[in-house]
Write a protein that holds these residues in place. Sequence first.
Motif, short mmCIF file in Angstrom:
data_model
loop_
_atom_site.label_atom_id
_atom_site.label_comp_id
_atom_site.label_asym_id
_atom_site.label_seq_id
_atom_site.Cartn_x
_atom_site.Cartn_y
_atom_site.Cartn_z
N ALA A 187 0.82 -1.21 0.00
CA ALA A 187 0.00 0.00 0.00
C ALA A 187 0.86 1.26 0.00
N GLY B 163 4.12 1.38 -0.98
CA GLY B 163 5.08 1.41 -2.08
C GLY B 163 6.48 1.02 -1.71
N ASP C 277 6.88 9.78 -0.08
CA ASP C 277 6.03 8.59 -0.01
C ASP C 277 4.74 8.91 0.74
N LYS D 24 3.35 11.83 0.91
CA LYS D 24 2.56 12.70 0.02
C LYS D 24 1.81 11.85 -1.01
N ARG D 25 2.48 10.82 -1.54
CA ARG D 25 1.80 9.94 -2.50
C ARG D 25 0.66 9.19 -1.84
N ALA D 26 0.84 8.83 -0.54
CA ALA D 26 -0.23 8.16 0.19
C ALA D 26 -1.45 9.07 0.33
N ASP E 74 -2.15 11.62 -1.77
CA ASP E 74 -2.71 11.78 -3.12
C ASP E 74 -3.54 10.57 -3.53
N SER E 75 -3.10 9.39 -3.08
CA SER E 75 -3.81 8.15 -3.42
C SER E 75 -4.91 7.81 -2.43
N GLN E 76 -5.02 8.64 -1.38
CA GLN E 76 -6.01 8.42 -0.32
C GLN E 76 -5.91 6.99 0.23
N VAL E 77 -4.67 6.60 0.57
CA VAL E 77 -4.45 5.26 1.12
C VAL E 77 -5.28 5.09 2.39
N HIS F 5 -8.84 7.63 5.84
CA HIS F 5 -7.82 7.51 4.78
C HIS F 5 -6.92 8.74 4.84
#
Length: 439
Positions: free
Chosen positions: A10, A12, A22, A24-26, A28-31, A80
């Motif tokens: 989840a 990456g 990483d 920030k990507r979480a 953006d992806s609404q992990v 999230h």
Amino acid sequence: MALPARLVAALGRHPDDLTEDDLKRAVDSQVPEGVDLDWKKDFYQGTDAGKKELAKDVCAMANTVGGMVVIGVDDGKQDHARALAPSEPIQGRGEEWIRSVLANWAQPVVPHVGVRTVKSGAEGGKVYWLLTVPPSTQSPHAVAAPGNDYNFRVHVRNGTTTRTLTESEIAQRYRDRFQAASDDVDRLHQVADSGLGYLSTHLISTEHGGKPKVDYYPGWVSLAAVPAVRGVYSLITKAERDAALNRFFTLAGEAITTNIQPKQPVLVGRRQVRFEGVPTGQLHQDGSFFAARPLNIRSSRQDPDGPEILYQRGLELDLVALVQTSAAWAAETGAAGDLIVSAAFHRFDDNNAPVHLLVSEHAFHHGLPTPLPATPAQTTANLAAIINDKREAVVAAYALASDLLADMGTHQPHALTPDGDVLLDRLGDFRHQLTGWIS
């Protein structure tokens, strides 16, 4: 540290390597949060309520499947990752405070919790806190205020939330813990018996002509090891076995000596890698391990017809190297928790005559000769500690050597100490074997 594969997928990458990018990507992806991931906007308060909350979050992770608490990512009460929210470090409430709280509010203490900060590049001076929690073999972990042992709660992760276990569920968790400990011992015996049978067959074989190898190597020391939290390493195809043996060869080269480096070719075993010669051993796909080396047993120069001599210094170094390589293999498979280790002496030539135990050819005999002990020595060590600190491998080897040597009338190892030191001045000619030890 072994953490849920879903968590790594989840985010990456492994949590130990996460950066602000990483996170920030979480966002953006609404992990989403889950049983193994908890986003938190704010750092824990310094009150009893805040300390209890910290202990509850960590214990719940340890009591379930393990996972990570990330402080500095706002979930917006939507379960999230919604926004980055790094904070300035709080004086007196850093890693030491976190570990102190867990030591005082969790019963038993949750082992191997990782605590680290990630600096924010976007907001200078601010940080994110990452708490990584492996699944615990000592579950259930309860939360109780210091000095109030009779009022405690046991929590687990339940989806994106935390819930409290009922009395019957707590009782089952304790039964599971005790059963797991019994299963670990059973697995250790299984690994040791399998390895010993394999070694015995190898030594008496005359498949390639000539004398059986037992004529040259009658006495052996073996070590079997089983991690409490098993790993997974696919060993089905020849390519996988070749890769595993090559990797283990490299790992064994980083031990205190290179005496446990295996010989080629890789041999077939069900869900394992086998190697023969000196050493002989088995690497299991769950991180379990068996390897053995010959004991240095020789006839006495002063009395060729008298009792044989077992030389002690090389044996002690072999035990350290065996502990190190067993831990290295377990960690390579993703295993975690404690490492249960058993060491034993074996004689394969049906000669159980007593031997003298000496530290060198120039030493004097002290006491009567004794047979090799028939009972294995066993100890439990922390896998992560051995991987991170070579002295911990010496501590484990010292415990094993102490028991085996005590059965032969010797008070303690000659070159190893209970604090994890190797007394280099006592090694003599064996000192040149130290390829992985810097004093």
